[in-house]
Design a protein around this motif. Structure first.
Motif, PDB file in Angstrom:
ATOM      1  N   GLY A   8       0.787  -1.223   0.000  1.00 36.54           N
ATOM      2  CA  GLY A   8       0.000   0.000   0.000  1.00 36.54           C
ATOM      3  C   GLY A   8       0.820   1.274   0.000  1.00 36.54           C
ATOM      4  O   GLY A   8       0.268   2.361   0.112  1.00 36.54           O
ATOM      5  N   GLU A   9       2.146   1.144  -0.133  1.00 34.59           N
ATOM      6  CA  GLU A   9       2.951   2.355  -0.086  1.00 34.59           C
ATOM      7  C   GLU A   9       2.965   3.025  -1.449  1.00 34.59           C
ATOM      8  O   GLU A   9       3.095   2.388  -2.483  1.00 34.59           O
ATOM      9  N   LEU A  10       2.900   4.340  -1.392  1.00 35.80           N
ATOM     10  CA  LEU A  10       2.910   5.121  -2.615  1.00 35.80           C
ATOM     11  C   LEU A  10       4.308   5.143  -3.245  1.00 35.80           C
ATOM     12  O   LEU A  10       4.450   5.346  -4.444  1.00 35.80           O
ATOM     13  N   GLY A  11       5.331   4.915  -2.409  1.00 34.51           N
ATOM     14  CA  GLY A  11       6.710   4.984  -2.891  1.00 34.51           C
ATOM     15  C   GLY A  11       6.947   4.067  -4.076  1.00 34.51           C
ATOM     16  O   GLY A  11       7.620   4.428  -5.037  1.00 34.51           O
ATOM     17  N   LYS A  12       6.355   2.886  -4.033  1.00 37.77           N
ATOM     18  CA  LYS A  12       6.549   1.924  -5.110  1.00 37.77           C
ATOM     19  C   LYS A  12       5.945   2.448  -6.415  1.00 37.77           C
ATOM     20  O   LYS A  12       6.545   2.316  -7.481  1.00 37.77           O
ATOM     21  N   ILE A  13       4.756   3.058  -6.314  1.00 34.86           N
ATOM     22  CA  ILE A  13       4.118   3.584  -7.518  1.00 34.86           C
ATOM     23  C   ILE A  13       4.888   4.792  -8.036  1.00 34.86           C
ATOM     24  O   ILE A  13       5.104   4.948  -9.232  1.00 34.86           O
ATOM     25  N   LYS A  14       5.335   5.629  -7.104  1.00 35.47           N
ATOM     26  CA  LYS A  14       6.100   6.805  -7.510  1.00 35.47           C
ATOM     27  C   LYS A  14       7.367   6.404  -8.268  1.00 35.47           C
ATOM     28  O   LYS A  14       7.728   7.016  -9.270  1.00 35.47           O
ATOM     29  N   ALA A  15       8.029   5.351  -7.774  1.00 33.25           N
ATOM     30  CA  ALA A  15       9.241   4.881  -8.445  1.00 33.25           C
ATOM     31  C   ALA A  15       8.932   4.440  -9.872  1.00 33.25           C
ATOM     32  O   ALA A  15       9.666   4.744 -10.803  1.00 33.25           O
ATOM     33  N   MET A  16       7.798   3.760 -10.061  1.00 35.27           N
ATOM     34  CA  MET A  16       7.397   3.327 -11.409  1.00 35.27           C
ATOM     35  C   MET A  16       7.127   4.535 -12.298  1.00 35.27           C
ATOM     36  O   MET A  16       7.577   4.600 -13.440  1.00 35.27           O
ATOM     37  N   VAL A  17       6.373   5.486 -11.776  1.00 41.37           N
ATOM     38  CA  VAL A  17       5.982   6.642 -12.588  1.00 41.37           C
ATOM     39  C   VAL A  17       7.212   7.472 -12.950  1.00 41.37           C
ATOM     40  O   VAL A  17       7.367   7.913 -14.081  1.00 41.37           O
ATOM     41  N   GLU A  18       8.129   7.644 -11.971  1.00 43.04           N
ATOM     42  CA  GLU A  18       9.299   8.483 -12.240  1.00 43.04           C
ATOM     43  C   GLU A  18      10.242   7.862 -13.255  1.00 43.04           C
ATOM     44  O   GLU A  18      10.928   8.567 -13.988  1.00 43.04           O
ATOM     45  N   THR A  19      10.296   6.520 -13.304  1.00 41.33           N
ATOM     46  CA  THR A  19      11.175   5.887 -14.284  1.00 41.33           C
ATOM     47  C   THR A  19      10.455   5.684 -15.614  1.00 41.33           C
ATOM     48  O   THR A  19      11.046   5.232 -16.578  1.00 41.33           O
ATOM     49  N   GLY A  20       9.160   6.027 -15.655  1.00 41.60           N
ATOM     50  CA  GLY A  20       8.428   5.921 -16.906  1.00 41.60           C
ATOM     51  C   GLY A  20       8.046   4.505 -17.286  1.00 41.60           C
ATOM     52  O   GLY A  20       7.661   4.246 -18.419  1.00 41.60           O
ATOM     53  N   ASN A  21       8.172   3.585 -16.357  1.00 41.87           N
ATOM     54  CA  ASN A  21       7.774   2.202 -16.631  1.00 41.87           C
ATOM     55  C   ASN A  21       6.681   1.800 -15.660  1.00 41.87           C
ATOM     56  O   ASN A  21       6.953   1.484 -14.509  1.00 41.87           O
ATOM     57  N   VAL A  22       5.451   1.857 -16.127  1.00 41.14           N
ATOM     58  CA  VAL A  22       4.338   1.563 -15.236  1.00 41.14           C
ATOM     59  C   VAL A  22       3.664   0.269 -15.692  1.00 41.14           C
ATOM     60  O   VAL A  22       2.861   0.284 -16.615  1.00 41.14           O
ATOM     61  N   PRO A  23       4.018  -0.836 -15.074  1.00 37.92           N
ATOM     62  CA  PRO A  23       3.468  -2.121 -15.520  1.00 37.92           C
ATOM     63  C   PRO A  23       2.105  -2.437 -14.917  1.00 37.92           C
ATOM     64  O   PRO A  23       1.611  -3.538 -15.081  1.00 37.92           O
ATOM     65  N   ILE A  24       1.504  -1.488 -14.207  1.00 34.32           N
ATOM     66  CA  ILE A  24       0.209  -1.755 -13.587  1.00 34.32           C
ATOM     67  C   ILE A  24      -0.818  -0.734 -14.050  1.00 34.32           C
ATOM     68  O   ILE A  24      -0.473   0.386 -14.422  1.00 34.32           O
ATOM     69  N   ASP A  25      -2.077  -1.145 -14.055  1.00 34.35           N
ATOM     70  CA  ASP A  25      -3.141  -0.275 -14.549  1.00 34.35           C
ATOM     71  C   ASP A  25      -4.035   0.240 -13.430  1.00 34.35           C
ATOM     72  O   ASP A  25      -4.675   1.281 -13.567  1.00 34.35           O
ATOM     73  N   LEU A  26      -4.119  -0.527 -12.352  1.00 32.91           N
ATOM     74  CA  LEU A  26      -4.976  -0.129 -11.238  1.00 32.91           C
ATOM     75  C   LEU A  26      -4.246  -0.429  -9.932  1.00 32.91           C
ATOM     76  O   LEU A  26      -3.512  -1.418  -9.846  1.00 32.91           O
ATOM     77  N   VAL A  27      -4.449   0.426  -8.934  1.00 31.39           N
ATOM     78  CA  VAL A  27      -3.892   0.141  -7.611  1.00 31.39           C
ATOM     79  C   VAL A  27      -4.955   0.395  -6.556  1.00 31.39           C
ATOM     80  O   VAL A  27      -5.742   1.338  -6.668  1.00 31.39           O
ATOM     81  N   THR A  28      -4.978  -0.441  -5.530  1.00 29.68           N
ATOM     82  CA  THR A  28      -5.842  -0.130  -4.400  1.00 29.68           C
ATOM     83  C   THR A  28      -5.025   0.671  -3.387  1.00 29.68           C
ATOM     84  O   THR A  28      -3.845   0.403  -3.187  1.00 29.68           O
ATOM     85  N   VAL A  29      -5.675   1.680  -2.803  1.00 30.81           N
ATOM     86  CA  VAL A  29      -4.968   2.599  -1.909  1.00 30.81           C
ATOM     87  C   VAL A  29      -5.910   3.063  -0.801  1.00 30.81           C
ATOM     88  O   VAL A  29      -7.122   2.967  -0.935  1.00 30.81           O
ATOM     89  N   GLU A  30      -5.317   3.579   0.264  1.00 31.14           N
ATOM     90  CA  GLU A  30      -6.136   4.205   1.292  1.00 31.14           C
ATOM     91  C   GLU A  30      -6.515   5.609   0.850  1.00 31.14           C
ATOM     92  O   GLU A  30      -5.866   6.201  -0.006  1.00 31.14           O
ATOM     93  N   THR A  31      -7.546   6.153   1.483  1.00 35.88           N
ATOM     94  CA  THR A  31      -8.037   7.468   1.079  1.00 35.88           C
ATOM     95  C   THR A  31      -6.958   8.542   1.171  1.00 35.88           C
ATOM     96  O   THR A  31      -6.800   9.342   0.254  1.00 35.88           O
ATOM     97  N   SER A  32      -6.212   8.560   2.282  1.00 34.81           N
ATOM     98  CA  SER A  32      -5.195   9.604   2.420  1.00 34.81           C
ATOM     99  C   SER A  32      -4.101   9.434   1.371  1.00 34.81           C
ATOM    100  O   SER A  32      -3.480  10.405   0.941  1.00 34.81           O
ATOM    101  N   THR A  33      -3.888   8.188   0.951  1.00 32.62           N
ATOM    102  CA  THR A  33      -2.880   7.933  -0.079  1.00 32.62           C
ATOM    103  C   THR A  33      -3.340   8.468  -1.435  1.00 32.62           C
ATOM    104  O   THR A  33      -2.524   8.899  -2.252  1.00 32.62           O
TER     105      THR A  33
END
Lengths: 349, 407
Positions: free
Chosen positions: A65-90
């Protein structure tokens, strides 16, 4: 035993590698969720029926559930996922950091059909859960009647478990200190209110075991490590229903929260991701999850479709809504980082 | 004759020397290049975030210019406010307003929603006045708010590194401590070094006698002991940590055993405590301390010890003056290895330690993964890396541990 910056780089590298080996196919949808029994329930209620209906391949990944993992994907321009479940504050955090896309609700559903606060700019609600108190009926003969009983070490001696985060705990501390539910966030917004909440937590600090993953509270109860614990209601209900554990849930003063799903920036199968969101927003579909794990639907028009035997187990059942607080996302967006730091300083003292 | 030959020999030998030292370097070049590119460069890039944070400056070009005219302190005059409104409006259009709000919120808790409110106001009302903006965002009417904005307009910042030491710039322009209820990192660094020291001492206390026994028993038995030490070493750290939770928990094996033996009358709190953490970490680190010690002990010639004894040395003197100096490099290498590895522990404190046993890596992970404050994570990582390297240099230089003879 790992140096964290190294791990981050490894995560960046592996994100790059994963995206290289996964063929970009329009008939595939990859979702990353926070695992455990909850993800199993999501799979049965929604992922598998959707995959069947649309004739697509549904890939699942797990994360914490950490945003850090998604941020790392987005910043490197390689996003192998289409949907993520997250908490509201996230969702709020991911929106701010430009990690999640701003949703086009014309492709999802009319925003007015969602419960208030569950159709956010960057994420849609998927379920309603309650932060509740749970205990083992064979250990506590006299049952606690409110979540706030966790502060009563005289009547209920022994270790108790709470989530290792300031959110919810500070709210409960203020309620236990006599703040009316309606004023909790107003008081918590002042330095004096924060001091007051921590002072209340001080009174039980030495009796607390801290949990971090949702699967821990039932384990802590089962191993008798603690006599009571705060928990997400569904995990406890599943332990009662499926594992036949002698646990019970205390609903009074529960804090109602929402789980969300979002699309990371750069998702490759955007159209299909939107189709999934629209599918899950249909009232009959939205009501499906409750049969697998007792979390309520976020679509206001879905309640009639919730099975009769499931309804009383939901946080939104009338019996459970006598005293409750809805978690304030904006408040935690503003004060989250600061209060986490203060919380950690308090833990370290 | 010789006066002519000498320089040519000298040149030739020094040329040989140079190629002698260059050849191994050339052999290692591919590895060094790989390390530089795959390890060095990313680390430098990540750590540079600790001092370079351009988000606020990038979002506020007009405000910076207006502030330069206005003066260095206090709540600025109307022109700065209109420049600020224009900047926010543009940041909103460019989609960077949220990142700006979040970054400012790190320095000024509570700023996030106020900035977003002012940005909305600026978007709707082209001629928003200072008064209207302060009403939407009270922090704009406070000196403290503008101090944070002014500090943020500097792309190079000491904010995060100072925070890593629980320090900050005060309003008077001096460096001072943060309030006691917010000071956390010095305590955590202290705790990290304390636990690393305790675990190192515990592994040494176990490893030294064990290594000595292993060098003095029959090879077959030594081999069996070595396998017993190495088997857990080959098991994943997560599995071993999970195994320790089974053993240490309140109704776990160890407590059952102690009760059954009558050693204790009540169940001990071993999980979520420092005792449990040190037990588990000591077990995991034991091979790292043991193996270097064992390897040097094996190299010590028994005949030397016998010779020393035959010359009248008493057992303790022989141990202290003949044996210990020879095994010392191994002891130091093993201890240093364990100590440095302990500084980076992450999984075990999460699963076995209590809330007040979390080490610095847990905090770094939190800033990377949960708070998305990579600047703070970089600052803490930098402090950890610098103190580890510093310690390594001190150990190698002053304790006589030769850098190239380790292990």
């Amino acid at each position: 035993m790992k140096l964290t910056y190294r791990t981050t780089l490894l995560a960046l590298a592996s994100a790059a590698i994963i995206s290289q080996i996964q063929p970009a196919s329009a008939a595939e949808l990859t979702v990353m969720a926070t695992g455990g029994e909850w993800q199993t329930a999501l799979r049965k209620a929604w992922f598998e029926p959707f995959a069947k209906k649309m004739g697509v391949q549904f890939n699942e990944q797990e994360y914490t559930g950490e945003l850090g993992k998604i941020k790392a994907m987005v910043e490197t321009g390689n996003v192998p996922i289409d949907l993520v479940t997250v908490e509201t504050s996230t969702v709020l955090q991911g929106c701010d950091a430009g990690v999640l896309i701003r949703l086009d609700y014309s492709k999802v559903a009319d925003r007015s059909r969602f419960l208030p606060g569950t159709a956010l700019d960057c994420g849609v609600g998927i379920d309603v859960y309650g932060d509740v108190l749970a205990y083992d009926t064979t250990v506590l003969k006299e049952p606690p009647t409110s979540v706030l009983d966790i502060f009563d070490t005289k009547k209920f001696p022994g270790k108790r478990a709470m989530r290792k985060a300031p959110a919810q705990n500070l709210e409960w501390a203020l309620m236990a200190d006599g703040v009316p539910i309606a004023d909790v966030y107003k008081v918590l917004g002042t330095p004096a209110g924060v001091d007051r909440a921590f002072k209340k937590l001080d009174t039980i600090k030495k009796d607390i075991v801290w949990w971090e993953a949702g699967a821990q509270p039932p384990q802590l109860l089962a191993s008798k490590e603690v006599v009571m614990t705060t928990a997400w209601n569904g995990r406890i209900q599943n332990a009662i229903d499926k594992d036949k554990r002698p646990f019970a849930i205390v609903w009074d003063n529960q804090i109602v929260e929402y789980d969300m799903i979002a699309i990371p920036k750069g998702a490759k199968n955007l159209d299909l991701a939107y189709k999934y969101l629209a599918y899950a927003a249909e009232p009959e579909v939205s009501a499906q999850l409750g049969s697998h794990i007792p979390y309520g639907p976020v679509m206001a028009d879905a309640t009639p479709f919730v099975p009769k035997d499931v309804l009383p187990k939901l946080p939104t059942a009338p019996d459970h809504m006598k005293a409750y607080l809805v978690g304030d996302v904006e408040f935690w967006g503003d004060h989250g980082e600061d209060l986490v730091k203060r919380f950690n300083a308090w833990l370290a003292q | 004759m010789s006066s002519i030959a000498m320089p040519s020999i000298k040149t030739r030998t020094s040329a040989t020397d140079r190629s002698d030292s260059l050849r191994p370097l050339a052999l290692a070049a591919p590895l060094l290049l790989l390390l530089a590119f795959s390890f060095g460069a990313p680390i430098v890039a990540l750590l540079s975030r600790a001092v370079y944070e351009p988000t606020i400056a990038n979002a506020l070009p007009r405000t910076i210019a207006a502030l330069r005219v206005d003066g260095a302190t206090g709540v600025p005059a109307e022109p700065v406010f209109s420049a600020f409104a224009a900047d926010l409006k543009e940041a909103q259009a460019a989609g960077v307003i949220y990142e700006f709000a979040k970054t400012l919120n790190t320095r000024l808790p509570g700023a996030r929603s106020q900035v977003l409110r002012v940005a909305r106001l600026a978007g709707q009302d082209q001629t928003a006045t200072k008064e209207a903006m302060i009403k939407a965002a009270p922090l704009l009417g406070e000196e403290q708010g503008w101090a944070a904005i002014r500090a943020g307009t500097n792309r190079f910042t000491s904010f995060f590194l100072l925070s890593a030491f629980d320090l900050r710039w005060t309003d008077q322009g001096t460096i001072g401590a943060v309030p006691a209820d917010q000071a956390v990192f010095t305590r955590v660094f202290g705790r990290t070094f304390l636990i690393a020291t305790l675990v190192t001492l515990a592994t040494l206390a176990l490893a030294f006698p064990l290594a000595y026994v292993m060098t003095n028993v029959r090879p077959v038995i030594a081999g069996i002991v070595l396998v017993l030490v190495l088997l857990p070493f080959w098991t994943s750290i997560l599995v071993r940590t999970a195994a320790w939770t089974v053993i240490l928990q309140k109704y776990g094996l160890l407590n059952d055993l102690l009760l059954w033996l009558g050693v204790t009358s009540d169940r001990l709190e071993l999980m979520y405590s420092r005792t449990g953490l040190i037990i588990a970490m000591t077990h995991i680190q034991l091979p790292f301390t043991l193996l270097p010690i064992y390897s040097v002990m094996r190299a010590v010639q028994p005949s030397q010890l016998r010779a020393a004894q035959s010359l009248g040395g008493r057992p303790f003197t022989v141990f202290r003056r003949v044996y210990l100096p020879q095994v010392m490099p191994g002891v130091l290498a093993g201890c240093l290895l364990t100590f440095i590895l302990c500084l980076g522990y992450y999984i075990t404190p999460v699963l076995i330690g209590g809330a007040s046993d979390q080490l610095i890596s847990n905090f770094i992970a939190n800033y990377v993964n949960v708070e998305l404050n990579w600047e703070m994570a970089a600052a803490l990582s930098f402090v950890l890396l610098a103190s580890t390297l510093g310690l390594y240099v001190v150990m190698t230089r002053y304790l006589g541990l030769d850098l190239f003879k380790m292990g």
